[in-house]
Design a protein around this motif. Structure first.
Motif, PDB file in Angstrom:
ATOM      1  N   HIS A 113       0.846  -1.208   0.000  1.00 33.02           N
ATOM      2  CA  HIS A 113       0.000   0.000   0.000  1.00 33.02           C
ATOM      3  C   HIS A 113       0.873   1.247   0.000  1.00 33.02           C
ATOM      4  N   PHE A 114       1.883   1.277   0.859  1.00 37.05           N
ATOM      5  CA  PHE A 114       2.789   2.429   0.904  1.00 37.05           C
ATOM      6  C   PHE A 114       3.587   2.548  -0.397  1.00 37.05           C
ATOM      7  N   ALA A 115       4.066   1.412  -0.904  1.00 36.64           N
ATOM      8  CA  ALA A 115       4.897   1.427  -2.113  1.00 36.64           C
ATOM      9  C   ALA A 115       4.134   1.968  -3.314  1.00 36.64           C
ATOM     10  N   ARG A 116       2.824   1.769  -3.332  1.00 38.25           N
ATOM     11  CA  ARG A 116       2.001   2.223  -4.454  1.00 38.25           C
ATOM     12  C   ARG A 116       1.469   3.644  -4.261  1.00 38.25           C
ATOM     13  N   GLY A 117       2.012   4.346  -3.267  1.00 36.19           N
ATOM     14  CA  GLY A 117       1.636   5.746  -3.064  1.00 36.19           C
ATOM     15  C   GLY A 117       0.494   5.952  -2.106  1.00 36.19           C
ATOM     16  N   GLY A 118       0.119   4.905  -1.368  1.00 38.40           N
ATOM     17  CA  GLY A 118      -0.958   5.045  -0.395  1.00 38.40           C
ATOM     18  C   GLY A 118      -0.574   5.983   0.741  1.00 38.40           C
ATOM     19  N   THR A 119      -1.564   6.535   1.412  1.00 41.12           N
ATOM     20  CA  THR A 119      -1.338   7.486   2.494  1.00 41.12           C
ATOM     21  C   THR A 119      -0.525   6.860   3.614  1.00 41.12           C
ATOM     22  N   VAL A 120       0.490   7.585   4.062  1.00 44.18           N
ATOM     23  CA  VAL A 120       1.279   7.171   5.218  1.00 44.18           C
ATOM     24  C   VAL A 120       0.799   7.994   6.406  1.00 44.18           C
ATOM     25  N   PRO A 121       0.152   7.388   7.377  1.00 42.59           N
ATOM     26  CA  PRO A 121      -0.410   8.150   8.488  1.00 42.59           C
ATOM     27  C   PRO A 121       0.676   8.600   9.464  1.00 42.59           C
ATOM     28  N   PRO A 122       0.426   9.654  10.243  1.00 42.79           N
ATOM     29  CA  PRO A 122       1.400  10.100  11.246  1.00 42.79           C
ATOM     30  C   PRO A 122       1.366   9.219  12.487  1.00 42.79           C
ATOM     31  N   ALA A 123       1.512   7.917  12.295  1.00 44.21           N
ATOM     32  CA  ALA A 123       1.330   6.951  13.379  1.00 44.21           C
ATOM     33  C   ALA A 123       2.407   7.043  14.447  1.00 44.21           C
ATOM     34  N   LEU A 124       3.556   7.654  14.120  1.00 41.94           N
ATOM     35  CA  LEU A 124       4.652   7.751  15.078  1.00 41.94           C
ATOM     36  C   LEU A 124       4.868   9.190  15.544  1.00 41.94           C
TER      37      LEU A 124
ATOM     38  N   ALA B 145      11.537   6.316   6.359  1.00 44.57           N
ATOM     39  CA  ALA B 145      10.289   5.686   6.786  1.00 44.57           C
ATOM     40  C   ALA B 145       9.797   6.285   8.096  1.00 44.57           C
ATOM     41  N   ALA B 146      10.701   6.437   9.063  1.00 46.85           N
ATOM     42  CA  ALA B 146      10.306   6.987  10.359  1.00 46.85           C
ATOM     43  C   ALA B 146       9.843   8.437  10.232  1.00 46.85           C
ATOM     44  N   GLN B 147      10.534   9.214   9.403  1.00 46.50           N
ATOM     45  CA  GLN B 147      10.139  10.608   9.204  1.00 46.50           C
ATOM     46  C   GLN B 147       8.763  10.709   8.567  1.00 46.50           C
ATOM     47  N   ARG B 148       8.482   9.863   7.586  1.00 45.11           N
ATOM     48  CA  ARG B 148       7.173   9.897   6.927  1.00 45.11           C
ATOM     49  C   ARG B 148       6.049   9.518   7.879  1.00 45.11           C
ATOM     50  N   LEU B 149       6.373   8.715   8.898  1.00 51.01           N
ATOM     51  CA  LEU B 149       5.386   8.342   9.907  1.00 51.01           C
ATOM     52  C   LEU B 149       5.279   9.378  11.019  1.00 51.01           C
ATOM     53  N   GLY B 150       6.076  10.449  10.940  1.00 48.39           N
ATOM     54  CA  GLY B 150       5.988  11.539  11.907  1.00 48.39           C
ATOM     55  C   GLY B 150       6.897  11.424  13.099  1.00 48.39           C
ATOM     56  N   ALA B 151       7.834  10.481  13.102  1.00 44.19           N
ATOM     57  CA  ALA B 151       8.700  10.269  14.256  1.00 44.19           C
ATOM     58  C   ALA B 151       9.784  11.340  14.350  1.00 44.19           C
ATOM     59  N   HIS B 152      10.310  11.514  15.569  1.00 41.82           N
ATOM     60  CA  HIS B 152      11.552  12.261  15.774  1.00 41.82           C
ATOM     61  C   HIS B 152      12.692  11.264  15.568  1.00 41.82           C
ATOM     62  N   VAL B 153      13.565  11.532  14.617  1.00 44.22           N
ATOM     63  CA  VAL B 153      14.593  10.562  14.241  1.00 44.22           C
ATOM     64  C   VAL B 153      15.962  11.044  14.705  1.00 44.22           C
ATOM     65  N   LEU B 154      16.649  10.186  15.450  1.00 47.05           N
ATOM     66  CA  LEU B 154      17.990  10.475  15.921  1.00 47.05           C
ATOM     67  C   LEU B 154      18.961   9.518  15.236  1.00 47.05           C
ATOM     68  N   GLY B 155      20.049  10.040  14.722  1.00 50.70           N
ATOM     69  CA  GLY B 155      21.079   9.200  14.138  1.00 50.70           C
ATOM     70  C   GLY B 155      22.193   8.948  15.132  1.00 50.70           C
ATOM     71  N   PHE B 156      22.719   7.743  15.155  1.00 42.55           N
ATOM     72  CA  PHE B 156      23.805   7.372  16.065  1.00 42.55           C
ATOM     73  C   PHE B 156      25.026   7.016  15.237  1.00 42.55           C
TER      74      PHE B 156
ATOM     75  N   ALA C 198       8.585   1.304   6.759  1.00 41.10           N
ATOM     76  CA  ALA C 198       7.472   2.079   7.302  1.00 41.10           C
ATOM     77  C   ALA C 198       6.400   1.155   7.874  1.00 41.10           C
ATOM     78  N   ALA C 199       6.102   0.078   7.167  1.00 40.16           N
ATOM     79  CA  ALA C 199       5.094  -0.866   7.655  1.00 40.16           C
ATOM     80  C   ALA C 199       5.525  -1.507   8.973  1.00 40.16           C
ATOM     81  N   VAL C 200       6.801  -1.864   9.086  1.00 43.27           N
ATOM     82  CA  VAL C 200       7.309  -2.479  10.316  1.00 43.27           C
ATOM     83  C   VAL C 200       7.257  -1.487  11.477  1.00 43.27           C
ATOM     84  N   LEU C 201       7.743  -0.274  11.253  1.00 39.48           N
ATOM     85  CA  LEU C 201       7.745   0.712  12.339  1.00 39.48           C
ATOM     86  C   LEU C 201       6.329   1.072  12.763  1.00 39.48           C
ATOM     87  N   GLU C 202       5.433   1.206  11.802  1.00 38.01           N
ATOM     88  CA  GLU C 202       4.031   1.496  12.135  1.00 38.01           C
ATOM     89  C   GLU C 202       3.442   0.391  12.989  1.00 38.01           C
ATOM     90  N   ALA C 203       3.708  -0.846  12.608  1.00 40.05           N
ATOM     91  CA  ALA C 203       3.126  -1.977  13.329  1.00 40.05           C
ATOM     92  C   ALA C 203       3.664  -2.106  14.743  1.00 40.05           C
TER      93      ALA C 203
END
Length: 316
Positions: free
Chosen positions: A31-42, A65-76, A299-304
């Motif tokens: 669904h995401f790969a085909r351009g489906g809506t990515v919700p701000p689940a994170l 993926a995390a950014q598209r889900l609305g997460a705050h992303v930290l790089g290590f 994105a699907a894994v992080l959302e789930a």
């Protein structure tokens, strides 16, 4: 080991993932790969890409993926962190948990290192294995299964799949084989030098065909592996030229496969070693589609695992 180190709370490998869960994840990713809506689940969730090894595709696709889900992303970056001063992996995890980080995408050079970290995680913390040693790379396995479903349909059981190369040192191969078995593929072939094959029990359900030309006969999918020179002891490969002569995929060899056979590679590609330019850049190559699907799968894994509330079909 505590229950919190299980795949119920984390994604550590694909070995125990039920087929229904895998298919649900793949459908969501498609669904995401085909351009489906990515919700701000994170939204409001802090996710850290905790990479103790270098990476381009995996790290950046998880960050996207995390950014598209609305997460705050930290790089290590291990080279500029306290890990370079001797801080243990567990202390690094606990320090970041204390800052409020809930999700950790972990790449590590040690076999089983992510599972070991998960055993020390707080309740509510989620770890996703982004590749640990030779052990597993579950999201690569999932994105490869998604790519196959997109080009061959949801029923993969009738496919003839050939895995070529350094299976012994490849976490990608282990996760791909787990995914193929789970989705019912019955004809799985493996072709590699004898000293680049794993223990026999890791090839359960596979047919080993040492001669690449014979192994290619009639296959629908050729899954090439990167030659893992950084994980080898000296002497396993006489030379890169010899390896390419015996196991490199070129246009002539590709014609031995079934008409329209597709070629996959997890990257980075050693051109002229595992595969020639004309094949990896040719019309039968799915390499760039695999890269694109990495963002959708992750994105699907992080959302789930981290969505609010957690998806009931995933966390049990």
């Amino acid at each position: 080991m505590s229950r919190h180190a299980d795949n119920d709370a984390h994604l550590l490998d694909l070995a125990t993932m039920p087929r229904e869960r895998m298919e649900m994840l793949l459908e969501r990713a498609d669904h995401f790969a085909r351009g489906g809506t990515v919700p701000p689940a994170l939204e409001g969730v802090a996710v850290c890409t905790l990479f103790f090894e270098p990476s381009t595709r995996t790290r950046l696709s998880f960050q996207l993926a995390a950014q598209r889900l609305g997460a705050h992303v930290l790089g290590f970056d291990v080279s500029t962190s306290s890990a370079s001063k001797g801080e243990t992996d567990v202390d690094t995890l606990r320090t970041l948990e204390a800052m409020g980080v809930r999700g950790f995408v972990v790449r590590h050079g040690g076999d089983g290192a992510v599972r070991a970290l998960a055993a020390h995680a707080r309740p509510g913390t989620v770890l996703v294995n982004a590749g640990d040693g030779r052990n597993a790379h579950p999201t690569q396995g999932l994105l490869d299964m998604l790519t196959l479903r997109q080009v061959r349909g949801p029923d993969l059981s009738g496919l003839k799949v050939l895995v070529v190369g350094d299976v012994r040192h490849s976490r990608v191969a282990r996760s791909d084989l787990q995914g193929l078995r789970t989705l019912g593929v019955r004809d799985i072939r493996v072709s590699a030098p004898a000293n680049l094959l794993p223990q026999a029990d890791e090839l359960d359900g596979c047919t080993v065909v040492p001669e690449l030309d014979r192994a290619l006969d009639g296959v629908d999918v050729v899954m090439l592996l990167r030659l893992q020179r950084e994980r080898m002891v000296d002497g396993l490969v006489a030379s890169l030229e010899d390896y390419h002569r015996d196991y490199g995929l070129d246009a002539r060899r590709l014609r031995l496969a079934a008409p329209g056979a597709v070629v996959m590679h997890p990257g980075p590609v050693n051109r002229g070693v595992e595969v020639t330019d004309e094949v990896v850049d040719g019309p039968q190559s799915l390499v760039l589609r695999q890269v694109a699907n990495g963002v959708a799968v992750r994105a699907a894994v992080l959302e789930a695992l981290l969505g609010q509330p957690p998806a009931p079909h995933w966390v049990t």
